[in-house]
Design a protein around this motif. Structure first.
Motif, mmCIF file in Angstrom:
data_model
loop_
_atom_site.group_PDB
_atom_site.id
_atom_site.type_symbol
_atom_site.label_atom_id
_atom_site.label_comp_id
_atom_site.label_asym_id
_atom_site.label_seq_id
_atom_site.Cartn_x
_atom_site.Cartn_y
_atom_site.Cartn_z
ATOM 1 N N ALA A 1 -20.504 63.950 -20.195
ATOM 2 C CA ALA A 1 -19.363 63.379 -20.901
ATOM 3 C C ALA A 1 -18.059 63.879 -20.297
ATOM 4 C CB ALA A 1 -19.437 63.721 -22.382
ATOM 5 N N LYS A 2 -18.063 65.135 -19.856
ATOM 6 C CA LYS A 2 -16.859 65.704 -19.251
ATOM 7 C C LYS A 2 -16.529 64.975 -17.955
ATOM 8 C CE LYS A 2 -15.321 70.277 -19.072
ATOM 9 N NZ LYS A 2 -15.528 71.688 -18.744
ATOM 10 N N GLY B 1 -12.337 58.791 -16.109
ATOM 11 C CA GLY B 1 -11.462 57.879 -16.849
ATOM 12 C C GLY B 1 -10.015 58.323 -16.809
ATOM 13 N N PHE B 2 -9.807 59.621 -16.954
ATOM 14 C CA PHE B 2 -8.451 60.157 -16.888
ATOM 15 C C PHE B 2 -7.837 59.889 -15.516
ATOM 16 C CE2 PHE B 2 -4.989 62.792 -18.115
ATOM 17 C CZ PHE B 2 -4.588 63.457 -16.959
ATOM 18 N N GLY B 3 -8.630 60.134 -14.473
ATOM 19 C CA GLY B 3 -8.127 59.902 -13.116
ATOM 20 C C GLY B 3 -7.769 58.453 -12.873
ATOM 21 N N VAL B 4 -8.628 57.551 -13.318
ATOM 22 C CA VAL B 4 -8.361 56.120 -13.152
ATOM 23 C C VAL B 4 -7.111 55.724 -13.927
ATOM 24 C CG1 VAL B 4 -9.221 53.814 -13.691
ATOM 25 C CG2 VAL B 4 -10.721 55.476 -12.627
ATOM 26 N N GLY B 5 -7.014 56.206 -15.156
ATOM 27 C CA GLY B 5 -5.836 55.897 -15.971
ATOM 28 C C GLY B 5 -4.560 56.428 -15.349
ATOM 29 N N TYR B 6 -4.640 57.617 -14.808
ATOM 30 C CA TYR B 6 -3.455 58.195 -14.168
ATOM 31 C C TYR B 6 -3.042 57.375 -12.954
ATOM 32 C CZ TYR B 6 -0.309 61.428 -11.909
ATOM 33 O OH TYR B 6 0.782 61.980 -11.327
ATOM 34 N N VAL B 7 -4.032 57.024 -12.138
ATOM 35 C CA VAL B 7 -3.721 56.264 -10.924
ATOM 36 C C VAL B 7 -3.124 54.910 -11.284
ATOM 37 C CG1 VAL B 7 -4.753 55.070 -8.949
ATOM 38 C CG2 VAL B 7 -5.417 57.419 -9.471
ATOM 39 N N LEU B 8 -3.722 54.233 -12.252
ATOM 40 C CA LEU B 8 -3.256 52.895 -12.599
ATOM 41 C C LEU B 8 -1.956 52.917 -13.398
ATOM 42 C CD1 LEU B 8 -6.640 51.197 -13.527
ATOM 43 C CD2 LEU B 8 -5.356 51.019 -11.396
ATOM 44 N N GLY B 9 -1.757 53.960 -14.193
ATOM 45 C CA GLY B 9 -0.608 53.970 -15.087
ATOM 46 C C GLY B 9 0.582 54.776 -14.610
ATOM 47 N N SER B 10 0.441 55.510 -13.556
ATOM 48 C CA SER B 10 1.538 56.385 -13.146
ATOM 49 C C SER B 10 2.458 55.711 -12.153
ATOM 50 C CB SER B 10 0.992 57.669 -12.549
ATOM 51 O OG SER B 10 0.491 57.421 -11.265
ATOM 52 N N ARG B 11 3.565 56.359 -11.960
ATOM 53 C CA ARG B 11 4.505 55.904 -10.932
ATOM 54 C C ARG B 11 4.590 56.955 -9.835
ATOM 55 N NH1 ARG B 11 9.319 52.546 -13.441
ATOM 56 N NH2 ARG B 11 8.145 51.470 -15.052
ATOM 57 N N ALA B 12 3.476 57.620 -9.592
ATOM 58 C CA ALA B 12 3.460 58.729 -8.645
ATOM 59 C C ALA B 12 3.565 58.266 -7.203
ATOM 60 C CB ALA B 12 2.192 59.548 -8.832
ATOM 61 N N GLY B 13 3.243 57.026 -6.950
ATOM 62 C CA GLY B 13 3.389 56.506 -5.598
ATOM 63 C C GLY B 13 2.121 56.604 -4.783
ATOM 64 N N ARG B 14 2.209 56.081 -3.618
ATOM 65 C CA ARG B 14 1.054 55.968 -2.729
ATOM 66 C C ARG B 14 0.517 57.333 -2.295
ATOM 67 N NH1 ARG B 14 -2.636 52.086 -1.643
ATOM 68 N NH2 ARG B 14 -3.541 52.464 0.381
ATOM 69 N N GLU B 15 1.394 58.291 -2.085
ATOM 70 C CA GLU B 15 0.953 59.602 -1.629
ATOM 71 C C GLU B 15 0.038 60.262 -2.673
ATOM 72 O OE1 GLU B 15 2.903 63.914 -0.607
ATOM 73 O OE2 GLU B 15 4.084 62.104 -0.190
ATOM 74 N N ARG B 16 0.425 60.206 -3.929
ATOM 75 C CA ARG B 16 -0.397 60.789 -4.985
ATOM 76 C C ARG B 16 -1.712 60.026 -5.118
ATOM 77 N NH1 ARG B 16 -2.448 65.006 -7.235
ATOM 78 N NH2 ARG B 16 -2.860 64.759 -9.424
ATOM 79 N N TYR B 17 -1.650 58.714 -5.001
ATOM 80 C CA TYR B 17 -2.862 57.891 -5.052
ATOM 81 C C TYR B 17 -3.835 58.310 -3.953
ATOM 82 C CZ TYR B 17 -5.922 53.922 -4.303
ATOM 83 O OH TYR B 17 -7.022 53.138 -4.096
#
Length: 69
Positions: free
Chosen positions: A2-3, A9-25
Motif C-alpha cells: 500500500a505504501k 500515486g503521489f509521484g504521478v499527482g505531483y508530476v501532473l499537477g505541479s509547475r516544477a517544469g521539465r527538469e523536475r519531471y
C-alpha cells in the motif's frame, strides 16, 4: 505494498499537477526508472504476484466445489 501504491500515486499527482517544469519531471522519471530496476522491488512484486495467484486459485477452487451442478 500500500505504501508503494501511495508513493506512486503521489509521484504521478505531483508530476501532473505541479509547475516544477521539465527538469523536475526528468528527475522524477530517472528516480522511478532507478527504483523499478531495484532487485528488492522486483522481489516484493514477485511475492505479491505469487500471493495474488494463490488467492485466485483458492477462490476458483472454492467456487468450483461449491457451485451447483
Amino acid at each position: 505494498m500500500a505504501k508503494l501504491s501511495f508513493l506512486a500515486g503521489f509521484g504521478v499527482g505531483y508530476v501532473l499537477g505541479s509547475r516544477a517544469g521539465r527538469e523536475r519531471y526528468e528527475q522524477i522519471v530517472r528516480a522511478w526508472d532507478h527504483a523499478k530496476d531495484d532487485p528488492r522491488l522486483q522481489s516484493v512484486a514477485g511475492m505479491a504476484q505469487a500471493q495474488a495467484d494463490n488467492v485466485v486459485q483458492s477462490v476458483k477452487a472454492k467456487m468450483g466445489s461449491d457451485a451447483p451442478r
